[in-house]
Write an enzyme that holds these catalytic residues in place. Structure first.
Site, PDB file in Angstrom:
ATOM      1  CG  PHE A   1      -3.941   1.370 -13.192  1.00 22.39           C
ATOM      2  CD1 PHE A   1      -5.230   1.829 -12.961  1.00 22.39           C
ATOM      3  CD2 PHE A   1      -3.013   2.249 -13.723  1.00 22.39           C
ATOM      4  CE1 PHE A   1      -5.593   3.136 -13.265  1.00 22.39           C
ATOM      5  CE2 PHE A   1      -3.360   3.562 -14.033  1.00 22.39           C
ATOM      6  CZ  PHE A   1      -4.652   4.007 -13.804  1.00 22.39           C
ATOM      7  CG  LEU A   2      -0.323  -3.098  -8.070  1.00 19.53           C
ATOM      8  CD1 LEU A   2      -0.884  -3.747  -6.828  1.00 19.53           C
ATOM      9  CD2 LEU A   2       1.193  -3.129  -8.042  1.00 19.53           C
TER      10      LEU A   2
ATOM     11  CB  CYS B   1      -9.024   0.105  -4.427  1.00 16.06           C
ATOM     12  SG  CYS B   1      -7.288   0.297  -4.028  1.00 16.06           S
TER      13      CYS B   1
HETATM   14  C1  UDX Z   1      -2.440   2.105  -0.040  1.00 19.58           C
HETATM   15  C2  UDX Z   1      -3.783   2.777  -0.213  1.00 19.58           C
HETATM   16  O1  UDX Z   1      -4.740   2.079   0.553  1.00 19.58           O
HETATM   17  C3  UDX Z   1      -4.224   2.824  -1.652  1.00 19.58           C
HETATM   18  O2  UDX Z   1      -5.323   3.680  -1.793  1.00 19.58           O
HETATM   19  C4  UDX Z   1      -3.168   3.393  -2.483  1.00 19.58           C
HETATM   20  O3  UDX Z   1      -3.539   3.319  -3.845  1.00 19.58           O
HETATM   21  C5  UDX Z   1      -1.812   2.787  -2.213  1.00 19.58           C
HETATM   22  O4  UDX Z   1      -1.525   2.741  -0.836  1.00 19.58           O
HETATM   23  P1  UDX Z   1      -1.880  -0.441   0.351  1.00 19.58           P
HETATM   24  O5  UDX Z   1      -0.450  -0.505  -0.007  1.00 19.58           O
HETATM   25  O6  UDX Z   1      -2.738  -1.631   0.044  1.00 19.58           O
HETATM   26  O7  UDX Z   1      -2.594   0.748  -0.417  1.00 19.58           O
HETATM   27  O8  UDX Z   1      -2.043   0.006   1.857  1.00 19.58           O
HETATM   28  P2  UDX Z   1      -1.354  -0.629   3.132  1.00 19.58           P
HETATM   29  O9  UDX Z   1      -1.054  -2.063   2.918  1.00 19.58           O
HETATM   30  O10 UDX Z   1      -2.181  -0.191   4.285  1.00 19.58           O
HETATM   31  O11 UDX Z   1       0.067   0.117   3.160  1.00 19.58           O
HETATM   32  C6  UDX Z   1       0.286   1.421   3.566  1.00 19.58           C
HETATM   33  C7  UDX Z   1       1.522   1.421   4.438  1.00 19.58           C
HETATM   34  O12 UDX Z   1       1.890   2.773   4.721  1.00 19.58           O
HETATM   35  C8  UDX Z   1       1.360   0.735   5.797  1.00 19.58           C
HETATM   36  O13 UDX Z   1       2.304  -0.295   5.936  1.00 19.58           O
HETATM   37  C9  UDX Z   1       1.589   1.861   6.829  1.00 19.58           C
HETATM   38  O14 UDX Z   1       2.244   1.429   7.990  1.00 19.58           O
HETATM   39  C10 UDX Z   1       2.431   2.819   6.026  1.00 19.58           C
HETATM   40  N1  UDX Z   1       2.399   4.191   6.539  1.00 19.58           N
HETATM   41  C11 UDX Z   1       1.223   4.807   6.779  1.00 19.58           C
HETATM   42  C12 UDX Z   1       3.607   4.872   6.755  1.00 19.58           C
HETATM   43  O15 UDX Z   1       4.682   4.316   6.561  1.00 19.58           O
HETATM   44  N2  UDX Z   1       3.559   6.164   7.205  1.00 19.58           N
HETATM   45  C13 UDX Z   1       2.385   6.789   7.482  1.00 19.58           C
HETATM   46  O16 UDX Z   1       2.399   7.935   7.919  1.00 19.58           O
HETATM   47  C14 UDX Z   1       1.176   6.095   7.260  1.00 19.58           C
HETATM   48  C1  UDX Z   2      -8.569  -3.155  -7.950  1.00 18.38           C
HETATM   49  C2  UDX Z   2      -8.290  -2.764  -9.412  1.00 18.38           C
HETATM   50  O1  UDX Z   2      -8.549  -3.885 -10.260  1.00 18.38           O
HETATM   51  C3  UDX Z   2      -6.865  -2.296  -9.558  1.00 18.38           C
HETATM   52  O2  UDX Z   2      -6.610  -1.865 -10.893  1.00 18.38           O
HETATM   53  C4  UDX Z   2      -6.629  -1.154  -8.590  1.00 18.38           C
HETATM   54  O3  UDX Z   2      -5.331  -0.691  -8.669  1.00 18.38           O
HETATM   55  C5  UDX Z   2      -6.935  -1.577  -7.161  1.00 18.38           C
HETATM   56  O4  UDX Z   2      -8.270  -2.065  -7.096  1.00 18.38           O
HETATM   57  P1  UDX Z   2      -8.110  -5.272  -6.420  1.00 18.38           P
HETATM   58  O5  UDX Z   2      -9.024  -4.600  -5.464  1.00 18.38           O
HETATM   59  O6  UDX Z   2      -6.802  -5.780  -5.933  1.00 18.38           O
HETATM   60  O7  UDX Z   2      -7.772  -4.274  -7.630  1.00 18.38           O
HETATM   61  O8  UDX Z   2      -8.859  -6.530  -7.063  1.00 18.38           O
HETATM   62  P2  UDX Z   2      -9.882  -6.762  -8.268  1.00 18.38           P
HETATM   63  O9  UDX Z   2      -9.392  -7.907  -9.048  1.00 18.38           O
HETATM   64  O10 UDX Z   2     -10.189  -5.533  -9.015  1.00 18.38           O
HETATM   65  O11 UDX Z   2     -11.191  -7.269  -7.509  1.00 18.38           O
HETATM   66  C6  UDX Z   2     -11.947  -6.427  -6.657  1.00 18.38           C
HETATM   67  C7  UDX Z   2     -13.175  -7.155  -6.160  1.00 18.38           C
HETATM   68  O12 UDX Z   2     -14.116  -7.371  -7.199  1.00 18.38           O
HETATM   69  C8  UDX Z   2     -12.891  -8.530  -5.561  1.00 18.38           C
HETATM   70  O13 UDX Z   2     -13.639  -8.689  -4.391  1.00 18.38           O
HETATM   71  C9  UDX Z   2     -13.348  -9.482  -6.642  1.00 18.38           C
HETATM   72  O14 UDX Z   2     -13.721 -10.739  -6.139  1.00 18.38           O
HETATM   73  C10 UDX Z   2     -14.528  -8.722  -7.213  1.00 18.38           C
HETATM   74  N1  UDX Z   2     -14.873  -9.098  -8.602  1.00 18.38           N
HETATM   75  C11 UDX Z   2     -13.981  -8.884  -9.611  1.00 18.38           C
HETATM   76  C12 UDX Z   2     -16.135  -9.616  -8.885  1.00 18.38           C
HETATM   77  O15 UDX Z   2     -16.955  -9.800  -7.984  1.00 18.38           O
HETATM   78  N2  UDX Z   2     -16.464  -9.913 -10.184  1.00 18.38           N
HETATM   79  C13 UDX Z   2     -15.592  -9.717 -11.220  1.00 18.38           C
HETATM   80  O16 UDX Z   2     -15.970 -10.000 -12.371  1.00 18.38           O
HETATM   81  C14 UDX Z   2     -14.312  -9.182 -10.915  1.00 18.38           C
END
Ligand code: UDX
Ligand code: UDX
Length: 457
Positions: free
Chosen positions: A158-159, A272
């Site tokens: 949820f970060l 996300c």
């Molecule tokens: C990802 C998903 O987008 C999100 O929905 C989920 O909740 C958590 O994982 P994030 O960490 O932001 O979030 O994605 P990303 O920064 O793209 O990292 C995924 C990593 O997995 C990449 O560095 C990619 O190279 C790696 N990967 C992907 C592997 O090591 N093996 C694979 O087969 C595919």
């Molecule tokens: C989100 C969820 O908050 C997190 O719990 C989950 O694990 C991953 O997806 P993230 O996408 O990193 O996290 O950022 P978040 O702070 O939720 O913002 C998402 C988007 O909404 C951003 O583009 C932000 O600018 C926008 N936003 C947020 C608004 O436009 N208005 C608001 O009041 C809050």
């Protein structure tokens, strides 16, 4: 001592494992990735992602009990617990294209775990996945002739980016879903014990696998829905001289509604929200729940409308044409304090302005490198300028698209002096002092509020 492995060294895997390793010095935590460059960056002084507070942690425990590696197979063999945090993008092909999650990396990872395992393990779903994915993973992992048993646990993250470290250090809740079998319950306890090093037990919530998977999608759908709801009202405010910030303040005082996530904006971005809602929509359609699917899909449609509506307001304010006009975009990250530009609304605003033949200059303190990659197909038409003063020089307009605090501290008198007049400022995040900007000479268009202009028409 447990050997903890995380597959996927991205925005989620990296910070999550850094915090786990810091609080569990007795455990050995290894983060692997297929991307060699990314792992090299995690091993260097220049980490691959910008996240406040991350460097301090990584630099203090790296090579003590936190390791980064590309040797996935070897580390799978050694691991007791494997967190899988690989990406699950929206499918771009075949059935469910545009909505369903593309699980190919997850499935490939599950098979790789099986191939390299010689002992039983707990496999933790950290990536956001469609409901009942764990079931498919159980089938793949447990239909083996090695006599090995794998417990699958769902532990959604949820970060939020930009606040990943405080979110992990002090979570509202840690969610752990597992099977109701004795071994499933033991697996839940093992994962809960890791978090119990720093999270109060009242905040560690356990439940069945499917509830846990669905809770993650639902949390993101509710958060995004609040943004689309306030953005819908912001559109009405712009037509009626009501003020979206005042409305948000008034409704947020109601304890049942609460004050968070009510900031009207150019739309939500990030890796996300859109992906997870479309995933939910696909799931509902799959189960024949057309009305439910339509309800949630509207949250995404409203978000698309919001970006288009922001650009329309810009064009109409600037005498119905931006062709040939220099426009400085302040911010391209999808939110402040991150270098991430995935699904950033700023990219859509940029592309829409390019369509209108504007000269677009983008300034951002941390996200220009990513933006360059996102916009490589139109790279010859966009100027990337780290210095906001230089970006705004001889521009007709500034549009604030990311709420970086840096933009609040600029000297807008100096900026105004160097711009073409009449100078326009569109504050897509409502972070600036609009009255002061107006008094400086700007024609100011805050989001969801009446414009403050020097025009008498
Ligand atoms: C990802 C998903 O987008 C999100 O929905 C989920 O909740 C958590 O994982 P994030 O960490 O932001 O979030 O994605 P990303 O920064 O793209 O990292 C995924 C990593 O997995 C990449 O560095 C990619 O190279 C790696 N990967 C992907 C592997 O090591 N093996 C694979 O087969 C595919
Ligand atoms: C989100 C969820 O908050 C997190 O719990 C989950 O694990 C991953 O997806 P993230 O996408 O990193 O996290 O950022 P978040 O702070 O939720 O913002 C998402 C988007 O909404 C951003 O583009 C932000 O600018 C926008 N936003 C947020 C608004 O436009 N208005 C608001 O009041 C809050």
């Amino acid at each position: 001592m447990a050997n903890i492995l995380c597959i996927g060294a991205g925005y989620v895997g990296g910070p999550t494992m850094a915090v786990i390793a810091r609080h569990c010095p007795e455990h050995r935590v290894v983060v692997v990735d297929i991307n060699e460059e990314r792992i090299a960056a995690w091993q260097s002084d220049q980490l691959p992602i910008y996240e406040p507070g991350l460097e301090e942690i990584v630099f203090s425990i790296r090579d003590k009990n936190l390791f980064f590696s590309t040797e996935t197979n070897r580390h799978i063999a050694e691991a007791d617990i494997i967190f899988v945090s690989v990406n699950t993008p929206t499918k771009t092909f075949g059935q469910g294209a545009g909505k369903a999650a593309d699980l190919q990396y997850w499935e490939k990872t599950a098979r790789q775990i099986l191939e390299n395992s010689t002992s039983a393990k707990i496999v933790v779903e950290k990536s956001t996945l469609p409901v009942r994915t764990a079931e498919a993973m159980e089938y793949i992992l447990n239909s083996n002739d090695k006599g090995l048993f794998f417990d699958i646990v769902s532990n959604p993250e949820f970060l939020a980016e930009g606040t990943a470290i405080p979110d992990m250090e002090n979570p509202d809740r840690v969610l752990i879903g597992g099977r109701e079998t004795p071994s499933g319950q033991q697996a839940i306890r093992t994962i809960a014990d890791i978090y119990a090093h720093w999270v109060p037990s009242a905040n560690i919530v356990t439940m069945n696998l499917w509830s846990s998977e669905l809770s993650k999608l639902t949390a993101n759908a509710f958060l995004a829905q609040r943004i689309s709801s306030i953005n819908a009202i912001a559109n009405l405010c712009e037509k009626t001289e009501a003020d979206a910030t005042e409305v948000a303040h008034a409704i947020g005082k109601d304890k049942r509604i609460g004050p968070h996530f009510l900031r009207a904006s150019i739309g939500f971005g990030g890796s996300c929200f859109k992906k997870d809602i479309l995933n939910l929509v696909y799931l509902c359609e799959y189960y024949g729940l057309e009305q439910v699917a339509g309800y949630w899909e509207q949250v995404v449609k409203m978000n698309e409308y919001q970006k288009a509506s922001f650009v329309s307001r810009m064009i109409s304010a600037m005498f119905n044409s931006v062709a040939g006009k220099r426009i400085a975009l302040f911010g391209v990250a999808f939110k402040a304090d991150t270098s991430d530009t995935r699904e950033s609304p700023a990219l859509d605003v940029c592309r829409a302005l390019l369509e209108e033949q504007a000269i677009v200059v983008i300034s951002d303190p941390h996200a220009l490198e990513n933006a360059r990659l996102d916009l490589k197909d139109v790279a010859d038409k966009v100027i990337f300028e780290p210095d906001p003063y230089a970006a705004a020089k001889e521009a007709h307009a500034i549009a604030v698209l990311t709420e970086w605090s840096l933009f609040k501290e600029l000297d807008y008198k100096t900026i105004h002096d160097a711009m073409i007049k009449p100078a326009f400022l569109f504050d897509g995040r409502n972070i600036l002092d609009h009255k002061k900007l107006y008094e400086t000479g700007f024609n100011v268009y805050p989001l969801g509020k009446p414009a403050q202009t020097h025009f008498t028409r």
